[in-house]
Scaffold this active site. Sequence first.
Site, PDB file in Angstrom:
ATOM      1  N   SER A 135      -5.747  -0.276  -0.034  1.00 44.06           N
ATOM      2  CA  SER A 135      -7.715   0.720  -0.698  1.00 44.06           C
ATOM      3  C   SER A 135      -8.718   1.112   0.675  1.00 44.06           C
ATOM      4  CB  SER A 135      -7.402  -0.188  -1.234  1.00 44.06           C
ATOM      5  OG  SER A 135      -8.854   0.091  -2.152  1.00 44.06           O
ATOM      6  N   ASP A 198      -3.108   8.166  -7.770  1.00 43.70           N
ATOM      7  CA  ASP A 198      -4.377   7.613  -6.790  1.00 43.70           C
ATOM      8  C   ASP A 198      -5.176   8.397  -6.979  1.00 43.70           C
ATOM      9  OD1 ASP A 198      -5.128   5.161  -5.689  1.00 43.70           O
ATOM     10  OD2 ASP A 198      -4.095   4.943  -4.556  1.00 43.70           O
ATOM     11  N   HIS A 314      -3.471   3.150  -8.314  1.00 47.98           N
ATOM     12  CA  HIS A 314      -3.856   2.914  -7.294  1.00 47.98           C
ATOM     13  C   HIS A 314      -3.384   0.685  -6.490  1.00 47.98           C
ATOM     14  CE1 HIS A 314      -6.474   1.847  -3.595  1.00 47.98           C
ATOM     15  NE2 HIS A 314      -7.223   0.676  -4.358  1.00 47.98           N
TER      16      HIS A 314
END
Length: 640
Positions: A135, A198, A314
């Site tokens: 991330s 994602d 994600h």
Amino acid sequence: MENGSSRQTNFETGEMLATFLASTPLLEDAWKVCSTANARFPNSYLLQQIGAVAYVAFSGRQLDSGLEQSCGNLLPLDAADGGLFAPLYRHSQAEEPIKVHRGMLKLFLSFHSGLQIQIPELVRRVKSIVFTGHSIGGTAATLSALWLLCHLQSTVSSSMPVLCITFGSPMLGNEALHRSILRQRWGGNFCHVVSKHDIMPRLLFAEIANHVSIIQPLLHCWNCCMASPQVTVDGLSSQLPLDLNTNIFQCVLKDLEMLAHAKDLSAESLFWPLGSYVFCSLEGAICVESAASVIQMMYLMMAMGSPSRCVEDHLKYGGYVGNVSKQFLQAKNFNEQDDGLPDSSFEAGVALALQSSDLTDKEPVQDLYFSMQNSSLRKNVAIMAKECLQMGQNDHRPNLAAANLAIRLSKIVPFRAEIEWYKACCDGADDQMGYYDSFKRKAGSRREARVNMNRHKLASFWNSVIHMLENNELPHDFDRRDKWILASLSYKLLVEPLDIADYYRTGMHRRRGHYTEKGRERRYEIFEKWWRDRRVEKEEHKRSKLASLTQDSCFWARVEEAREWLENVKSESDATKRNLLWHKIETFEKYARKLIENKEASKDVMLKNSSFSLWMEEWREMKEQAQQQQFPRWFPPLYS
């Protein structure tokens, strides 16, 4: 059918990287360390050594920095990095400055002081370093890897392999950053793993990213799940308002669609992919490098998803990473099919890539985003994906342009050879002036006129090279290729003295100022930068004979300035100004002495009637008068 050499796909250039990662534990180990950093080291990073590899994993839980601060805000890198990334700075003033996300840079800088202490110790202990992050932590990992690569570039003795592997990382910087990394040949050091649906890696392509209040609940939800990796991800999207998921999903997909179909991606997108992208699905993975192909693949894969999938994907990288090796099993199964075999290895590669991306020719999923029915998207997804993978054909244009330049370079060799012949004739002539003074004083003769014509032809060629490079018509690493660095240096050393001679012969110095300050062509400054940036091991050795060309191509311009100083000393009545001129002359003498002692001057410099020799005689006479009148000193001879 086109042959394979002209029909390579863009994913083929990343194939070696993908093969390497799939055949080693690097991907799985990197994700494990990332998971630990996510759960146990919020707003920080984890250092862990596995065998001979050191992992630096940045947590994706960066609540006080990164994406949540001014999402679409880019700032010039050289304005805020304190010189940490100096090798990446723009090539020339004509180029757009390198820009990075303000919040991401702030995040990296908050870690830099600790890294600066810990990384050198790691370099001494391990054989390679992997920066990794999930991330927002992926952007910190990318900047950290860039920082270390820039640092190691100045350390000739170090050859430490540096790799950056990110998972679901958002975009970081603009196209200028992408070009600069390619120019440094660091593209292969960066691998960004992106799961099929994602939304995070795609988020900064969309206008909605600038509205922090809208996306903040989504970021907060992800952070909570990272803190507890044992929590089941499926159904995560149900914890968020349904209209929030749908709104973010549709906004991102709409803007991504516009980018995917844009004719000029540079004009449409603030952010630009860098390095290689590994797109993962449950069927396997594909690796692409072309920026346009990366964006196109992001769009196609997201269009096959749904709001819930794009939120939950994600956090599913652990499962995807384990499936990367499937691509090799599929290759075996694919080749064992009895019928329907592709006609060539090219077609086989494309088909295998499509199968690994899970974008094969099949019925769309039930919750396919409604825009798939738009006129611009009526083509089958598989066909569009195939076109995306074939998009790399256009990537060959810079290499073809470089090849054509090489042909043009060979055609101008006679012009250069004629100037070299002219120099040899002048240096061996009875008048003992050398080629600088001969060209300056005899410019009206037929021989000098021909040399002058060749000088202009060579200048035109090299100006076109610079124009093509600055307009992205040549490979990004063109100015780091030894052939062109050495060719440009040789041209500069041979021809610039003639430019200087013409500048002073025509009296341009009286109208514009001295050559070094007002008359020098930009191409020479660019070629000097190419040479300075050239990465070679420096060998300590002394020349055994004089250089064939004076190694400072501005030497004669400095001689012309020194001649003016000498004339001004004779007529200057102000003692302060006279002492200043005297100091300048002595400084030039020391510079010339060093050049000659190091045998970095060609023999024409020391010819009896060269401008430099005549200047030295006059300077000696002036010093002798000064010795007799004021300060008796011993002045060692400049050369024997």
